[in-house]
Structures are given as C-alpha cells and as structure tokens.
Enzyme design. Structure first.
Site, PDB file in Angstrom:
ATOM      1  N   ASN A  38      -3.460  -3.113  -2.067  1.00 48.47           N
ATOM      2  CA  ASN A  38      -3.738  -4.538  -2.291  1.00 48.47           C
ATOM      3  C   ASN A  38      -3.055  -5.030  -3.557  1.00 48.47           C
ATOM      4  O   ASN A  38      -3.015  -4.325  -4.569  1.00 48.47           O
ATOM      5  CB  ASN A  38      -5.248  -4.776  -2.394  1.00 48.47           C
ATOM      6  CG  ASN A  38      -5.958  -4.410  -1.104  1.00 48.47           C
ATOM      7  OD1 ASN A  38      -5.304  -4.279  -0.064  1.00 48.47           O
ATOM      8  ND2 ASN A  38      -7.269  -4.249  -1.165  1.00 48.47           N
TER       9      ASN A  38
ATOM     10  N   CYS B 119      16.895  -7.815 -15.131  1.00 49.96           N
ATOM     11  CA  CYS B 119      16.765  -6.866 -16.254  1.00 49.96           C
ATOM     12  C   CYS B 119      15.580  -5.918 -16.093  1.00 49.96           C
ATOM     13  O   CYS B 119      15.327  -5.100 -16.975  1.00 49.96           O
ATOM     14  CB  CYS B 119      16.677  -7.615 -17.579  1.00 49.96           C
ATOM     15  SG  CYS B 119      15.097  -8.429 -17.874  1.00 49.96           S
TER      16      CYS B 119
ATOM     17  N   ASP C  64      -4.126  -7.871  -4.937  1.00 49.20           N
ATOM     18  CA  ASP C  64      -5.134  -8.615  -5.702  1.00 49.20           C
ATOM     19  C   ASP C  64      -5.657  -7.727  -6.837  1.00 49.20           C
ATOM     20  O   ASP C  64      -5.319  -6.549  -6.924  1.00 49.20           O
ATOM     21  CB  ASP C  64      -6.273  -9.095  -4.770  1.00 49.20           C
ATOM     22  CG  ASP C  64      -7.095  -7.941  -4.177  1.00 49.20           C
ATOM     23  OD1 ASP C  64      -7.603  -7.101  -4.949  1.00 49.20           O
ATOM     24  OD2 ASP C  64      -7.231  -7.874  -2.938  1.00 49.20           O
TER      25      ASP C  64
ATOM     26  N   GLY D  76     -10.420   0.328   4.847  1.00 47.94           N
ATOM     27  CA  GLY D  76      -9.938  -1.026   5.156  1.00 47.94           C
ATOM     28  C   GLY D  76      -8.436  -1.142   5.277  1.00 47.94           C
ATOM     29  O   GLY D  76      -7.854  -2.136   4.850  1.00 47.94           O
TER      30      GLY D  76
ATOM     31  N   ALA E 139     -16.821  -3.287   5.241  1.00 46.82           N
ATOM     32  CA  ALA E 139     -16.718  -2.530   3.988  1.00 46.82           C
ATOM     33  C   ALA E 139     -17.903  -2.784   3.060  1.00 46.82           C
ATOM     34  O   ALA E 139     -18.360  -1.859   2.385  1.00 46.82           O
ATOM     35  CB  ALA E 139     -15.406  -2.889   3.288  1.00 46.82           C
TER      36      ALA E 139
ATOM     37  N   HIS F 238       1.654  -1.184  -4.097  1.00 41.59           N
ATOM     38  CA  HIS F 238       2.468  -2.302  -3.594  1.00 41.59           C
ATOM     39  C   HIS F 238       2.625  -3.427  -4.622  1.00 41.59           C
ATOM     40  O   HIS F 238       2.953  -4.546  -4.247  1.00 41.59           O
ATOM     41  CB  HIS F 238       1.862  -2.858  -2.292  1.00 41.59           C
ATOM     42  CG  HIS F 238       2.025  -1.929  -1.119  1.00 41.59           C
ATOM     43  ND1 HIS F 238       1.375  -2.110   0.083  1.00 41.59           N
ATOM     44  CD2 HIS F 238       2.778  -0.812  -0.970  1.00 41.59           C
ATOM     45  CE1 HIS F 238       1.723  -1.143   0.923  1.00 41.59           C
ATOM     46  NE2 HIS F 238       2.555  -0.334   0.306  1.00 41.59           N
TER      47      HIS F 238
END
Ligand code: OAD
Length: 224
Positions: A88, A116, A90, A171, A212, A105
């Site tokens: 995720n 740069c 977030d 998840g 979840a 990620h």
C-alpha cells in the site's frame, strides 16, 4: 517470541474508505493502469498521472486507520519480532502506530526526482511543472513503484520472509509480482487473511476469510 513477516495489500485499507484496485468498483475498473501506473503513461501525460495520485493523496489524508491497522500496530509493538511489508502507498500503518513499515511500492507522501533521484516529503498537490527542490528540473514524480519498475527493499523483504516462523498475507489479490511470489520464499507456516481466496490461495497452509477489521484483530488477539 516468534518472527512474523506480514504482507499487506489494499484490502487492509478498504474499510478505511480507500478503494482497492481489482474488486468490483476498484480503481483499475475506472482507470487504465497503463495510463496512470507505468513510466510510459507518465511520459505520455504527466498531468494525468499527477492528478491521479493527487486524488489518491487527498483520499488518504481524509482516511483514518481501521481496526486491522490498529491490531497490526499492537502486534508490531509486542514481544514478537514483526516485519510489516506493505504494497500500500497510503500511510495508515504508520498512523496506527507502526514505527517500521516496509513500503515495497513506494509512498503517496513522498516525492521523487526522475532526474537526480532525490526524495522528499510530497506536498498534498503535485504539478508536473514544479521544480525539483534539489536540482530545479521539472522532473518530479510521486515516489510510487510503477508497473515495469523494481519494487523497493526486495533483499530485506526476502530475508524477512525466509527468516519468519510465520508468513501472513492480508488483503491482497496476489495478482502482482514479486509480492504475490513471496509466499514461495517462506520456510515457516503460511496464513492468508482475505475476503476471499486470492490467486495464490493454494500456496498457503491456512486461510481465514472475512473483512480485515474483524479477522485481523481476532487473529492478533489469539496470538498475543
Ligand atoms: P487488489 O485490489 O488487487 O486486491 C485487494 C484484495 O483485498 C482482494 O483480494 C479483495 O478480495 C481483498 N479485500 C477487499 N476488501 C477487503 C476487506 N475489507 N478485508 C479483507 N480483504 C479485502 O489490491 P492489491 O493486492 O494490494 O500496485 O494490489 C497489488 C498492487 O496492484 C498494488 O500495490 C498496486 C496495484 O496495481 C501498483 O500500483 C504498483
């Protein structure tokens, strides 16, 4: 004390109101990932890509961690040695109190200069014409790993999964590699927690299916 490696995906943030990618109404049913999540898409239309991630960043700021993030933070603070790996982008694991999150990620709250390689905290809204604060080129991008790019921290992640007595995927649809292949590296027990069997469900020893926010706190409570 047990070494536990945990891999989370969009399903852990779904009940915080952040859309998943591949569910019905998921982000990839509304956007073409080739346009907004590849280096080629960014080269074609950087404004579109920045708009997409600006919207994700705004959603993220408005969202709050849910009971699954809270339970994982509690587990990370316990006597168990936890490696929390997330796909995720977030920051809900950190905001729940997890001090050490491995973002394979990338992160919405970070910016990267394609020229740069500098990284810094992203403003809420990024524009393609904004200069890099380090080299002044207009080559800034979200610090997100796009399709065709190599995920971050792979050596550390592989080591954590190999060393763990328990590997848990939470998840994630297991449609995106290399994350979906991590279960193959596990030498300990493996558990999948998801709404439904993922594409790699057969590779796991055990499964717990459900939202979840219900399944993760119950699993953590049983472990502590
Ligand atoms: P997906 O959208 O592919 O999968 C989300 C998974 O979460 C599905 O298996 C759902 O069944 C499950 N799920 C949905 N709601 C849930 C809930 N409330 N509780 C538990 N499970 C739930 O998301 P990811 O697997 O994270 O990469 O996607 C992997 C990568 O593909 C992302 O990191 C992103 C995306 O393209 C990039 O953008 C590079």
């Amino acid at each position: 004390m047990m070494k536990i490696a945990i891999l989370t995906g969009a399903g852990v943030s779904a009940e915080s109101g952040l859309g998943t990618f591949r569910d019905k109404d998921g982000l990839w049913t509304k956007y073409d990932l080739n346009d907004v999540a590849t280096p080629e898409g960014f080269a074609r239309n950087p404004a579109l890509v920045h708009d997409f991630y600006n919207a994700r960043r705004a959603n993220c700021v408005d969202a709050t961690p849910n009971a699954a993030h809270d339970a994982l933070a509690q587990l990370a603070e316990s006597a168990h040695e936890v490696a929390l790996i997330t796909q995720n982008v977030d920051d809900l694991h950190s905001r729940a109190g997890c001090l050490d999150v491995i973002h394979m990620h990338g992160q919405l709250r970070r910016a990267l200069c394609a020229q740069c390689d500098a990284r810094w905290d992203a403003p809420l809204v990024m524009h393609p014409d904004d200069p890099c604060p380090f080299c002044a080129q207009a080559t800034i991008r979200p610090d997100i790993v796009w399709f065709g790019e190599v995920p971050y921290h792979m050596d550390k992640i592989a080591q954590a999964v190999e060393d763990a007595a328990l590997f848990v995927a939470i998840g994630t649809s297991a449609e995106v590699y290399p994350a979906a292949g991590l279960v193959e590296l596990a030498r300990g027990k493996t558990l999948e927690i998801n709404l439904e069997p993922s594409a790699r469900a057969n590779a796991f020893d055990e499964h717990r299916f459900g939202p979840a926010t219900e399944v993760v706190p119950a699993w953590v409570a049983a472990l502590l």
